[in-house]
Design an enzyme around this catalytic site. Sequence first.
Site, PDB file in Angstrom:
ATOM      1  N   ASN A   1     -60.478 -49.442   3.649  1.00  0.00           N
ATOM      2  CA  ASN A   1     -60.084 -50.080   2.376  1.00  0.00           C
ATOM      3  C   ASN A   1     -58.524 -49.756   2.098  1.00  0.00           C
ATOM      4  O   ASN A   1     -58.551 -48.813   1.329  1.00  0.00           O
ATOM      5  CB  ASN A   1     -61.128 -50.198   1.367  1.00  0.00           C
ATOM      6  CG  ASN A   1     -60.651 -50.858   0.058  1.00  0.00           C
ATOM      7  OD1 ASN A   1     -59.929 -51.547   0.152  1.00  0.00           O
ATOM      8  ND2 ASN A   1     -61.572 -50.622  -0.945  1.00  0.00           N
TER       9      ASN A   1
ATOM     10  N   LYS B   1     -57.013 -50.933  -0.400  1.00  0.00           N
ATOM     11  CA  LYS B   1     -56.947 -51.080  -1.813  1.00  0.00           C
ATOM     12  C   LYS B   1     -55.380 -51.807  -2.022  1.00  0.00           C
ATOM     13  O   LYS B   1     -54.887 -52.332  -1.339  1.00  0.00           O
ATOM     14  CB  LYS B   1     -56.944 -49.972  -2.657  1.00  0.00           C
ATOM     15  CG  LYS B   1     -58.262 -48.905  -2.137  1.00  0.00           C
ATOM     16  CD  LYS B   1     -59.030 -47.913  -2.996  1.00  0.00           C
ATOM     17  CE  LYS B   1     -60.302 -47.678  -2.572  1.00  0.00           C
ATOM     18  NZ  LYS B   1     -60.816 -46.469  -3.498  1.00  0.00           N
TER      19      LYS B   1
ATOM     20  N   HIS C   1     -66.897 -53.977  -5.188  1.00  0.00           N
ATOM     21  CA  HIS C   1     -66.299 -52.554  -5.225  1.00  0.00           C
ATOM     22  C   HIS C   1     -66.336 -52.064  -6.503  1.00  0.00           C
ATOM     23  O   HIS C   1     -65.944 -52.858  -7.476  1.00  0.00           O
ATOM     24  CB  HIS C   1     -65.133 -52.463  -4.634  1.00  0.00           C
ATOM     25  CG  HIS C   1     -64.336 -51.149  -4.460  1.00  0.00           C
ATOM     26  ND1 HIS C   1     -64.010 -50.257  -5.125  1.00  0.00           N
ATOM     27  CD2 HIS C   1     -64.373 -50.591  -3.318  1.00  0.00           C
ATOM     28  CE1 HIS C   1     -63.842 -49.167  -4.601  1.00  0.00           C
ATOM     29  NE2 HIS C   1     -63.998 -49.257  -3.545  1.00  0.00           N
TER      30      HIS C   1
ATOM     31  N   GLU D   1     -64.366 -50.460  -8.082  1.00  0.00           N
ATOM     32  CA  GLU D   1     -62.879 -50.572  -8.922  1.00  0.00           C
ATOM     33  C   GLU D   1     -62.762 -52.084  -9.534  1.00  0.00           C
ATOM     34  O   GLU D   1     -62.253 -52.354 -10.484  1.00  0.00           O
ATOM     35  CB  GLU D   1     -61.979 -50.236  -8.078  1.00  0.00           C
ATOM     36  CG  GLU D   1     -61.626 -48.991  -7.735  1.00  0.00           C
ATOM     37  CD  GLU D   1     -61.056 -48.406  -6.411  1.00  0.00           C
ATOM     38  OE1 GLU D   1     -60.431 -49.203  -5.642  1.00  0.00           O
ATOM     39  OE2 GLU D   1     -61.219 -47.170  -6.063  1.00  0.00           O
TER      40      GLU D   1
ATOM     41  N   GLU E   1     -71.002 -46.208  -2.017  1.00  0.00           N
ATOM     42  CA  GLU E   1     -69.775 -45.688  -2.684  1.00  0.00           C
ATOM     43  C   GLU E   1     -70.136 -44.897  -3.748  1.00  0.00           C
ATOM     44  O   GLU E   1     -69.983 -45.511  -5.022  1.00  0.00           O
ATOM     45  CB  GLU E   1     -68.624 -46.641  -2.812  1.00  0.00           C
ATOM     46  CG  GLU E   1     -68.506 -47.263  -1.479  1.00  0.00           C
ATOM     47  CD  GLU E   1     -67.064 -47.538  -1.451  1.00  0.00           C
ATOM     48  OE1 GLU E   1     -66.191 -47.148  -0.454  1.00  0.00           O
ATOM     49  OE2 GLU E   1     -66.445 -48.405  -2.133  1.00  0.00           O
TER      50      GLU E   1
ATOM     51  N   GLY F   1     -62.065 -41.146  -4.127  1.00  0.00           N
ATOM     52  CA  GLY F   1     -60.679 -40.753  -4.436  1.00  0.00           C
ATOM     53  C   GLY F   1     -60.537 -39.354  -5.249  1.00  0.00           C
ATOM     54  O   GLY F   1     -59.624 -39.003  -5.734  1.00  0.00           O
TER      55      GLY F   1
ATOM     56  N   SER G   1     -64.368 -40.413  -0.502  1.00  0.00           N
ATOM     57  CA  SER G   1     -63.565 -38.971   0.113  1.00  0.00           C
ATOM     58  C   SER G   1     -64.075 -38.650   1.298  1.00  0.00           C
ATOM     59  O   SER G   1     -64.087 -37.495   1.788  1.00  0.00           O
ATOM     60  CB  SER G   1     -63.844 -37.892  -0.887  1.00  0.00           C
ATOM     61  OG  SER G   1     -63.204 -38.217  -2.001  1.00  0.00           O
TER      62      SER G   1
HETATM   63  P1  13P Z   1     -61.512 -42.588  -0.918  1.00  0.00           P
HETATM   64  O1  13P Z   1     -61.880 -42.626   0.441  1.00  0.00           O
HETATM   65  O2  13P Z   1     -60.225 -42.857  -1.164  1.00  0.00           O
HETATM   66  O3  13P Z   1     -62.402 -42.111  -1.740  1.00  0.00           O
HETATM   67  O4  13P Z   1     -62.273 -44.316  -1.485  1.00  0.00           O
HETATM   68  C1  13P Z   1     -63.397 -44.914  -0.991  1.00  0.00           C
HETATM   69  C2  13P Z   1     -63.586 -46.259  -1.248  1.00  0.00           C
HETATM   70  O5  13P Z   1     -63.412 -46.501  -2.564  1.00  0.00           O
HETATM   71  C3  13P Z   1     -63.389 -47.233  -0.227  1.00  0.00           C
HETATM   72  O6  13P Z   1     -63.809 -48.481  -0.462  1.00  0.00           O
END
Ligand code: 13P
Length: 256
Positions: free
Chosen positions: A9, A11, A97, A99, A169, A175, A215
């Site tokens: 992803n 982002k 997601h 976010e 997640e 992150g 992560s």
């Molecule tokens: P990270 O791997 O940067 O923690 O992000 C995970 C994520 O949100 C994937 O959709």
Amino acid sequence: MRKKIVAGNWKMNLTIGEGNALVADILQKLPQLNEQNQVVFAAPYLHLHSVVRDTQASPFVSVAAQNCHHEKSGAYTGEISAFMLQDAGVKYVLIGHSERRAYNQEDNALLVKKIDAALCNNLQVIFCCGEPLEIRDSGTQNAYVEQQIKESLFHLDAAAMVRITVAYEPIWAIGTGRTATAEQAQDMHQHIRQVLAQQYGATIANGTSILYGGSCKASNAVELFAGADVDGGLIGGAALIASDFLGIIDAMIASK
Ligand code: 13P
């Protein structure tokens, strides 16, 4: 046997040139994939055309969008529909997601509409779920994730459910560099599979791929993917660096 998937992803990262270079680098070094071991690039809308083009000749590599609108077309400035995505050669779409839930006020009722739009347009859905830190700290994460799944997926019939991949997640791990332990990931994945089995039966539950995100890196992927119910990962930061992403793909192929 259910599919294992490593999905990157991106982002809101990478210019078109950077995205093209990243895909080229990964494809050049990609180990042998197969029906059971697949790779997905979840790129920003702007990149979808070039990533679809550049991965077309690579079997078992697919492209995902990170979102879609639930209407087919119309006066929705700035939006992209599932109908437009499938026309562009996209195969998957991320829905739910954390976010987007947090920054775009996407609630479970809206996610239902998006999931339906995606499935109606022959897209497969990577449905994201996961709890915030205060829920984990209170020990109620299983009930929290179960509720997300019930409210967004349980309107689907069995034929639709087989086109859903679940990504767990935990928000506190996204992150942050603070990964769930392999045991925490496996426990939740097992719980999700049980929840799916109660509604859809063991065959569909056992056939549903459940990915871990938060992560996940080449250095911890082997341990995380060892969980019996962990079928790969949804990768953020580590998907932006070819060597890191390839290391995670290697861990998927080596697992189980
Ligand atoms: P990270 O791997 O940067 O923690 O992000 C995970 C994520 O949100 C994937 O959709």
